[in-house]
Design an enzyme around this catalytic site. Structure first.
Site, PDB file in Angstrom:
ATOM      1  N   HIS A  27       0.770  -1.138  -0.089  1.00 50.11           N
ATOM      2  CA  HIS A  27       0.185  -0.214  -0.019  1.00 50.11           C
ATOM      3  C   HIS A  27       0.826   1.215   0.011  1.00 50.11           C
ATOM      4  O   HIS A  27       1.914   1.193   0.554  1.00 50.11           O
ATOM      5  CB  HIS A  27      -0.826   0.054   1.112  1.00 50.11           C
ATOM      6  CG  HIS A  27      -2.139   1.126   1.113  1.00 50.11           C
ATOM      7  ND1 HIS A  27      -1.816   2.438   1.793  1.00 50.11           N
ATOM      8  CD2 HIS A  27      -3.200   1.316   0.768  1.00 50.11           C
ATOM      9  CE1 HIS A  27      -3.071   3.093   1.637  1.00 50.11           C
ATOM     10  NE2 HIS A  27      -3.592   2.370   0.736  1.00 50.11           N
ATOM     11  N   ASP A  74      -7.981  -4.903  -0.437  1.00 48.49           N
ATOM     12  CA  ASP A  74      -8.261  -5.317  -1.680  1.00 48.49           C
ATOM     13  C   ASP A  74      -7.992  -6.811  -2.021  1.00 48.49           C
ATOM     14  O   ASP A  74      -8.449  -7.581  -2.748  1.00 48.49           O
ATOM     15  CB  ASP A  74      -7.507  -4.411  -3.004  1.00 48.49           C
ATOM     16  CG  ASP A  74      -7.911  -3.114  -3.236  1.00 48.49           C
ATOM     17  OD1 ASP A  74      -9.204  -2.898  -2.927  1.00 48.49           O
ATOM     18  OD2 ASP A  74      -7.267  -2.396  -3.481  1.00 48.49           O
TER      19      ASP A  74
END
Length: 469
Positions: free
Chosen positions: A325, A384
């Site tokens: 991320h 995700d």
């Protein structure tokens, strides 16, 4: 003819638009508005949410377990409260993000009523707009519907806070209808499947209504609805720095109307680098199951992940999707909060084997990436990684993965739009450093012969920051 023209001029575009990457360092330009260590350029102030991924210890930045706060409340406390009381949280957390405080029981009941009464579309809107020119790209259909709704609003350009709030509440309420109906129209006209439109039930939560409208029999289990509700809460907001929220701020700062602002945010979110990432995770997992003989063998899975990293497998881009991320390094709190719900749903759906594979990859992928790649910070699973798996278990088609993200994130967009209107009142206009080369004008008759050797000329080092317009 058009194909030949564009093929020819593609190379012209590349030649005249390529910029030496060393110039970004020379001029101190942070590509993607992030420095080489991943730290974002400070471009605003917000009181809506906070992302924490590091601590300062003895003057040094030390990575820590990721934390996410909505209006000062830790996301773990919010989700644990929902889970403990066995209640749906979308409406409650929407109230929190929009108004800054957790609602009382009576305030929440009133707010749920407001959202329920706003789950209405103009007469014949489904027939005249959603059913016309259906597209496999439901995000485009959703954007079209949002912009068309502006035609039904007599106060479309009124940006007073009261009117903007009214518009945002309406859009938050109808996003599930626009998305699910858009999918049904596509599924019928393009896939020759049965076409049905189920109206939302005013007594149900947003998550329950999404499943009710999507499924032919309108049926769902309580766990299915609770897991989807959790996904919506975890995707609602993530600081002002994400691409679609920053887009919301930029377009709001220009004085544009709510429909145009949300359409712009949708256009940003649909990109595979933003809202479409969970689709790539699902595709990658299918590829792994197809090419790894024994997915319970950790050594085999590890070897295939190395092939993916070395661009020898899957889409050959060298990425293990769902890992890493821009901000978090040690952990993404949304993935941590989601994991327990994912496991429960996998048990109900008898998908324990797939869940075991996801869990294995979540554990070993950071190790593989650390061994094979030069990285500047830690890597962990992001939200995700699990969300696509959850949507698949819920029977949600991939065409709706990103629209579901939008159904949640419009809450954050709305909060940031109002914060921008209340506090800033100044257009966002960043500076760009021009490196163009000055050229003498040539008449049309003389343009076949170059008159200027660009290599002998210095770039015009003029900053654009002082220009108006």
């Amino acid at each position: 003819m058009m194909s030949d023209f564009t093929h020819k001029y593609k190379d012209v575009c590349i030649q005249n638009n390529s910029i030496d990457s060393s110039l970004f360092v020379e001029y101190g330009v942070k590509r993607g508005l992030r420095d080489k260590n991943g730290k974002g350029v400070l471009s605003g102030i917000t009181n809506i949410s906070l992302i924490k991924a590091s601590d300062i210890v003895d003057g040094k930045v030390i990575p820590c377990d990721g934390q996410l706060f909505y209006r000062g409340y830790n996301i773990y406390d919010l989700t644990n409260g929902m889970r403990k009381d066995k209640r749906f949280g979308f409406e409650e957390i929407t109230y929190l993000l929009l108004f800054g405080n957790l609602p009382t029981k009576s305030e929440l009941e009133e707010f749920r009523g407001i959202l329920a009464k706003n789950r209405r579309l103009p007469t014949n809107f489904v027939r005249d707009v959603i059913m016309k020119a259906p597209s496999q790209d439901i995000m485009n259909s959703l954007t079209k519907s949002v912009l068309t709704l502006s035609s039904y609003d007599d106060k479309v350009s009124d940006i007073s806070l009261e009117n903007v709030l009214s518009q945002c509440l309406m859009l938050i309420s109808v996003f599930p209808m626009l998305s699910v109906y858009g999918y049904h129209a596509y599924n019928h006209y393009e896939r020759d499947e049965s076409f049905y439109i189920h109206r939302p039930d005013d007594n149900l939560s947003a998550a329950e209504n999404i499943l009710r409208m999507l499924r032919p029999d309108k049926k769902y289990t309580d766990l299915e609805a609770k897991v989807l509700d959790m996904a919506l809460v975890l995707h609602m907001e993530h600081g002002g720095g994400n691409n679609s929220t920053f887009t919301t701020r930029v377009v709001t700062s220009a004085g544009s109307d709510t429909y145009s602002v949300i359409a712009a945010a949708l256009s940003s979110l649909k990109g595979p680098k933003h809202g479409g990432a969970n689709i790539k995770v699902v595709e990658m997992m299918h590829d792994i199951k197809e090419h790894v003989r024994d997915t319970e063998d950790e050594d085999e899975v590890r070897a295939y992940l190395k092939k993916i990293l070395h661009k020898e497998a899957f889409d050959r881009r060298g990425l293990i999707y769902g890992m890493g991320h821009a901000v978090y390094s040690i952990s993404d709190p949304r993935a941590v909060a989601f994991r327990g719900f994912v496991e429960s749903l996998a048990q109900e759906k008898h998908e324990n084997k797939d869940y075991a594979l996801y869990s294995m990859i979540e554990r070993i992928a950071p190790e593989v990436i650390g061994e094979e790649c030069a990285i500047y910070k830690g890597v962990s699973a992001n939200v995700d990684f699990y969300s696509g798996f959850v949507y698949t278990m819920l029977g949600i088609p991939t065409e709706l993965f990103t629209p579901i993200f939008a159904m949640a994130r419009i809450v954050g967009w709305s909060a940031h739009r109002m914060e921008e209107l209340i506090n800033v009142d100044k257009i966002i206009r960043p500076a760009y450093q021009s490196i163009m080369v000055q050229k003498p004008y040539e008449s049309l008759a003389n343009r076949s012969t170059p008159k200027l050797d660009r290599k002998d000329k210095e770039p015009l080092k003029i900053s654009m920051k002082d220009e108006s317009c």
